[in-house]
Design an enzyme around this catalytic site. Structure first.
Site, PDB file in Angstrom:
ATOM      1  CB  SER A  57      13.343 -19.962   7.249  1.00 25.15           C
ATOM      2  OG  SER A  57      13.157 -18.712   6.665  1.00 25.15           O
ATOM      3  CG  HIS A  85       7.956 -20.023   6.898  1.00 23.84           C
ATOM      4  ND1 HIS A  85       8.502 -19.351   7.961  1.00 23.84           N
ATOM      5  CD2 HIS A  85       8.935 -20.088   5.972  1.00 23.84           C
ATOM      6  CE1 HIS A  85       9.752 -19.028   7.704  1.00 23.84           C
ATOM      7  NE2 HIS A  85      10.043 -19.454   6.490  1.00 23.84           N
ATOM      8  CG  ASP A  94       7.033 -19.075  10.999  1.00 26.66           C
ATOM      9  OD1 ASP A  94       6.534 -20.090  10.488  1.00 26.66           O
ATOM     10  OD2 ASP A  94       7.964 -18.434  10.478  1.00 26.66           O
TER      11      ASP A  94
END
Length: 519
Positions: free
Chosen positions: A245, A141, A171
């Protein structure tokens, strides 16, 4: 003996003398008290596993952690085009739009007729080197819509990078710096899995503050999140925020135990609940992405659900291990291999299936077009079937939208019979139009729930008006009498629950219904 006033005076004098001696004694002992005050401070030895500082660890791993800067193109909303139309005739508007980067065509002709030009967006994330040749792991993402990716090293150097592969289901993404050289890198922990309470350190780029390190412990393992069946998540309480992230979570040996991917936060900031993709999954997926650029997963073509204690009891099973097949897609590898609705899959190629997530991961790891052995239970008996798995479709949900009959002319001549009542449930056999509505095959059967007592066991199990009941305890339901007969036989066998296949829309789910109190 009677005490005289003289003797009382003598006793009081003696008492005062003793008190005075005690006070003097206290003054004499005071040097001892000063010796205690001069003693060294109390020092408690730190327990094993509790570092006094993470500085050495962070200093060593920090060069392998990078900031990922992503540039994307954002399409201008259509409503802006309508807004621009209103201002086109205003003097100076065209010049203003040119200054804002609308661009010009050849020979100075304006391109405003094509509508607003795409805008440039920027975002930040984290990543880390997993090889000295420049491969970097981050989140899907973070980079999935990138038109340009730039990596910032811990020393401030900026390098261009290219996307090697993406995997939306886990992901995960792999990048590679375009500039050759040798880069510091870290490794995944593939040995002993982390335990709840182990120390962890997260390093990344929260809110654009690169090189930030936070410490905490493993709060939980094997977490599920967002319905994902392809990853196990480690929950940590080390502060993880936006920008972390794709960054690594380390153990005390500098090994990566997880890839930070999400936080739970009502406010948007860290509340001590962060999630990282478990290292063995991350290693497996990144290796495939480096080799093939994408992950091709095996596919059965079934919808499944995990077993419960009540489901196991209804089927006479010893425990709730395994995955229950709720539905089988028409023409799927499962149907061709002989797997049926209601089967409980126990193992794949000898590897035990604990629940539906375990089965999804095992099947997803199979090579497409390979033949595999599935051990299952059907009608209380173990059976093994051989299935050649297919390639997982990009849109699995649409693959299950099974079509029904197209016989429109027969609908008008058909009259639906009145419903029959059974244990607080009013049902009738499914008609042809209803088969089409539920996406069922012509040779299937079932009963439609017209109404039910909201206090009945069926309502408590999750059955609702408008659902279709396809089978109960493996028996196909064609009428209310079939359901009544199943309940009667189950009671004779001493069962507390029956397992009912319920069609909700175009999805089938098995629900255990408690029958002990049904009259």
């Amino acid at each position: 003996m009677k005490t005289t006033g003289k003797s009382r005076t003598l006793k009081m004098s003696l008492a005062m003398a003793l008190l005075g001696s005690a006070a003097v004694g206290g003054l004499i002992l005071s040097p001892v008290g000063s010796k205690i005050a001069d003693a060294k401070p109390i020092v408690v030895q730190a327990p094993v596993g509790a570092p006094l500082s993470f500085a050495d660890l962070i200093e060593k791993v920090n060069p392998a952690v990078v900031t990922v800067q992503v540039t994307t193109e954002i399409e201008a909303p259509e409503q802006y085009g309508e807004l621009f139309e209103r201002f086109r005739n205003i003097p100076g508007f065209d010049d203003f739009m040119d200054r804002q980067g609308r661009g010009e065509g050849e020979e100075g002709e304006s391109e405003e007729d094509e509508g607003p030009a795409p805008r440039e967006g920027r975002s930040l994330g984290s990543g880390f080197f997993i090889s000295d040749t420049g491969y970097i792991v981050t989140n899907n993402h973070v980079v999935e819509n990138a038109s340009e990716v730039t990596i910032t090293l811990s020393n401030g150097d900026e390098l261009e990078a290219e996307i090697i592969g993406l995997d939306e289901l886990t992901d995960l993404a792999v990048l590679k710096v375009k500039e050759g050289g040798k880069y510091p890198y870290v490794e995944f922990e593939l040995g002993a899995p982390p335990r709840v309470g182990d120390w962890v350190v997260a390093v990344g780029n929260p809110f654009g503050l690169g090189g930030t390190a936070t410490a905490g412990i493993v709060s939980a393992i094997s977490r599920e999140m967002n319905g994902s069946n392809y990853s196990n998540y480690i929950q940590v309480d080390a502060s993880i925020n936006r920008g972390n992230s794709g960054g690594p979570t380390f153990d005390l040996y500098g090994k990566v135990i997880g890839v930070n991917t999400a936080i739970y936060s009502p406010s948007g900031g860290s509340v001590g609940i962060g999630f990282a993709i478990e290292s063995t999954v991350a290693k497996e997926i990144t290796d495939i992405l480096i080799k093939d650029g994408k992950v091709t997963r095996g596919w059965l073509g079934v919808s499944i659900q995990s077993m419960t204690v009540e489901m196991a009891e209804s089927q006479g099973l010893k425990n709730e291990k395994g995955a229950l097949v709720a539905d089988v897609q028409v023409g799927s590898p499962a149907e061709k291999g002989g797997i049926e609705r209601g089967d409980v899959i126990l193992s794949v190629n000898g590897l035990a299936v604990k629940d539906s997530r375990e089965l999804t991961r095992l099947v997803g790891g199979l090579i497409a077009e390979s033949k595999n052995e599935f051990k299952l239970i059907r009608d209380g008996k173990e059976k093994t079937v051989s299935v050649t798995v297919g390639v997982r479709p990009s849109d699995v949900d649409s693959a299950f939208n099974r079509g029904g009959s197209e016989s429109e002319g027969e609908k008008e001549d058909e009259v639906a019979p009145e419903g029959a009542l059974v244990h607080g449930l009013t049902v009738k056999p499914l008609s042809k139009p209803e088969f089409e509505l539920f996406g069922l095959k012509e040779n299937e059967n079932g009963v439609l729930v017209l109404d039910l007592n909201r206090n009945s066991a069926f309502a408590e199990a999750g059955i609702a008006k408008g659902d279709a009941l396809l089978e109960a305890q493996g028996t196909t339901l064609k009428s209310a009498d079939d359901l009544a007969s199943v309940i009667k036989n189950a009671k004779k066998e001493g069962k507390k629950n029956i397992l009912v296949a319920v069609r909700k829309g175009r999805a089938t789910i098995f629900l255990p219904v408690e029958i002990e109190d049904l009259k």
